[in-house]
Design an enzyme around this catalytic site. Structure first.
Site, mmCIF file in Angstrom:
data_model
loop_
_atom_site.group_PDB
_atom_site.id
_atom_site.type_symbol
_atom_site.label_atom_id
_atom_site.label_comp_id
_atom_site.label_asym_id
_atom_site.label_seq_id
_atom_site.Cartn_x
_atom_site.Cartn_y
_atom_site.Cartn_z
ATOM 1 N N SER A 50 1.043 -1.274 0.211
ATOM 2 C CA SER A 50 -0.073 -0.015 0.037
ATOM 3 C C SER A 50 0.921 1.276 -0.147
ATOM 4 C CB SER A 50 -0.907 0.033 1.259
ATOM 5 O OG SER A 50 -1.356 1.323 1.435
ATOM 6 N N LYS A 51 0.478 2.321 -0.768
ATOM 7 C CA LYS A 51 1.118 3.626 -0.832
ATOM 8 C C LYS A 51 1.175 4.091 0.582
ATOM 9 C CE LYS A 51 0.614 4.334 -5.773
ATOM 10 N NZ LYS A 51 0.364 5.102 -6.845
ATOM 11 N N ARG A 52 0.219 3.630 1.493
ATOM 12 C CA ARG A 52 0.100 4.402 2.707
ATOM 13 C C ARG A 52 1.329 3.569 3.680
ATOM 14 N NH1 ARG A 52 -5.532 3.030 1.543
ATOM 15 N NH2 ARG A 52 -6.397 5.087 1.365
ATOM 16 N N GLN A 53 2.027 2.649 3.295
ATOM 17 C CA GLN A 53 3.027 2.306 3.946
ATOM 18 C C GLN A 53 4.230 3.120 3.641
ATOM 19 O OE1 GLN A 53 1.917 -2.288 2.460
ATOM 20 N NE2 GLN A 53 3.831 -2.242 3.640
ATOM 21 N N TYR B 127 8.698 3.338 -0.114
ATOM 22 C CA TYR B 127 9.221 4.064 -1.011
ATOM 23 C C TYR B 127 10.674 4.007 -1.160
ATOM 24 C CZ TYR B 127 4.345 6.023 -1.163
ATOM 25 O OH TYR B 127 2.797 6.094 -1.364
#
Length: 509
Positions: free
Chosen positions: A277-280, A284
């Site tokens: 998830s990009k919330r993780q 990145y």
């Protein structure tokens, strides 16, 4: 939409472009086409890596193309950061917004003339049509489908408008989108990973929008037009696009263009099978760069958990990945990423970098810069930094570990009070003097094992102080810490000259 489709033509015909000659080229050309809506993450890096390896394996070209047509989701600076991260990882594109190339522009927002030309062709052939349905009607259809526990889909209402009805609506300047008419009975296709695949999309979906009301294309149209115009020979992308590929092949057919070969890559998932998830924040690439990770570490771990390579050993570098890579050995099973194993990968790759003369020199430069940022008034000798790296090889996970408080003694002298030493042992001065003599009599190439043995044999002769207490006192004198590396390791790290200066704190008592 007031933009007149098909009225904007290309000013230049590029020699060798498949879009102009009508004949496919034999050169392998692949593309990584992210949306600049945030940071590049591990899943995106893995897709880019597979494309890079495939291109280099076949002597081809790796393209970076930015799919920036969803203007509402763009993040300023994201496009530049994506290319920065590919360069940092050692997989730079051959053609890109930054590097240029014969098939540019490489941002979709600057390629609208290509899309409008293709849409005009589809409208004239009847393969596409203008849809005047309002957003309110579409929302009502969606709510009704959900209420009936059905999958929402467009009912293709505007497909049946007559030419006069279309002209009447255009005369009123009614807003519209352009939809592609999905034919029934879509053919199957051969995917290089998933094999023979078939999706009769017309039976489960309504006609898709290919051009939005703002004049920008959707992904379905833009990727087809760009892949063709850029002579892309193979499309390697995530399996989430596998079902949509039938739509893309139908678009190629409607435009009369030969399609590229397709290979859909299994997803990169968390070790529990959940989606990345990009919330993780920790997925990145920017996050790993800032923490001091080596590119080899990330490339190794994101391929270790998947397929397409011979074996899953830890410690592979980019040249080894290139040598082992075989797209046809890629399985359809999702790749499970276990970030708990990162320390193991970090240690292996950092040790390898320390062993190599060229890479070690890079580490010395990096660490010197980091140290001067942290300790602004101190000068750090490169030879000393190199010795520290060699001595800590096999123990470090990240270069930045050496900036932690546990290793501050390597860079600054601790402040130790005589009262602290006297509380530990009344023989503090004798202990300090004894170790000074050991250092003065030791050979410059004394090993850790020999120095440890000499310290133990001498310090055990003391009458009033236990050996363990002597070690505690010496560690305090040398580092200001009560716990940490062995005293022998500290002495070798600091070197005889610096160690003696610090030991004089104890012996002066």
């Amino acid at each position: 939409m007031k933009l007149l489709l098909g009225r904007v033509l290309l000013p230049v015909v590029r020699r060798g472009s498949r879009g102009c000659t009508g004949g496919p080229q034999k050169e392998v050309r692949v593309r990584f086409a992210p949306s600049p809506t945030g940071f590049l993450h591990l899943g995106g890096l893995r897709t880019a890596l597979y494309n890079y390896l495939f291109a280099k394996k076949h002597g081809g070209v790796f393209i970076l193309r930015l799919e920036d047509t969803d203007r509402s989701r763009l993040v300023p600076g994201s496009a530049e950061r994506i290319e920065d991260m590919l360069e940092w990882a050692g997989i730079p594109p051959d053609e890109s917004p930054r590097r240029g190339g014969l098939y540019g522009p490489y941002e979709q927002s600057r390629r609208l003339n290509f899309y409008h030309e293709a849409v005009q062709t589809l409208l004239e052939s009847g393969a596409a049509y203008r849809c005047f349905c309002t957003q309110q009607r579409l929302e009502l259809m969606k709510k009704e489908a959900l209420r009936s526990r059905e999958t929402p889909r467009y009912d293709n209402r505007c497909r049946h408008l007559t030419s006069s009805q279309v002209q009447e609506k255009l005369a009123k300047n009614l807003p519209f989108v352009v939809r592609f008419q999905l034919p029934s009975g879509a053919p199957s296709f051969q995917d290089l990973v998933y094999g023979r695949t078939h999706h009769n999309v017309a039976s489960v979906e309504g006609d898709p929008v290919i051009l939005k009301g703002d004049g920008f294309p959707t992904y379905h149209l833009a990727n087809v037009v760009d892949d063709y115009k850029m002579d892309v020979s193979h499309v390697l992308r995530g399996e989430e696009w596998l079902i949509s590929t039938t739509k893309h092949l139908l678009l190629y057919q409607a435009l009369g263009w030969p399609p590229p070969a397709y290979a859909h890559l299994p997803l990169l998932l968390n070790k529990d099978g959940s989606k990345l998830s990009k919330r993780q924040g920790d997925i990145y690439i920017q996050h790993f760069v800032q923490r001091g990770f080596l590119p080899d570490t990330l490339l190794d771990i994101i391929t270790n958990c998947g397929s397409g390579f011979s074996g899953n050993q830890v410690g592979r570098t980019l040249p080894e990945l290139l040598r082992q890579f075989n797209l046809r050995s890629t399985s359809t099973h999702s790749a499970l990423l276990d970030l708990d194993k990162l320390p193991e990968f970090c240690k292996v790759h950092l040790s390898r970098w320390i062993e190599g003369a060229d890479t070690r020199a890079q580490l010395v430069e990096q660490l010197q810069t980091l140290l001067q940022e942290k300790y602004k008034d101190v000068t750090f000798d490169k030879t000393y930094i190199e010795r520290i790296l060699m001595l800590r090889k096999g123990h470090l996970h990240l270069l930045t570990d050496l900036l932690s408080p546990d290793f501050s003694y390597l860079w600054i002298r601790p402040s130790v009070q005589q009262e602290e030493l006297q509380r530990l042992s009344s023989e503090a001065a004798e202990i300090g003097s004894l170790v000074v003599r050991i250092l003065q009599n030791s050979h410059k190439d004394t090993s850790l094992e020999l120095l440890s043995k000499e310290l133990k044999s001498q310090l055990q002769l003391l009458k009033a102080t236990k050996y363990s207490t002597s070690m505690k006192l010496l560690r305090l004198v040398l580092s200001g810490l009560e716990t940490g590396p062995s005293v022998a390791e500290m002495l070798l790290s600091l070197g005889p000259e610096e160690s003696i200066i610090r030991l004089q704190t104890a012996s002066s008592g």
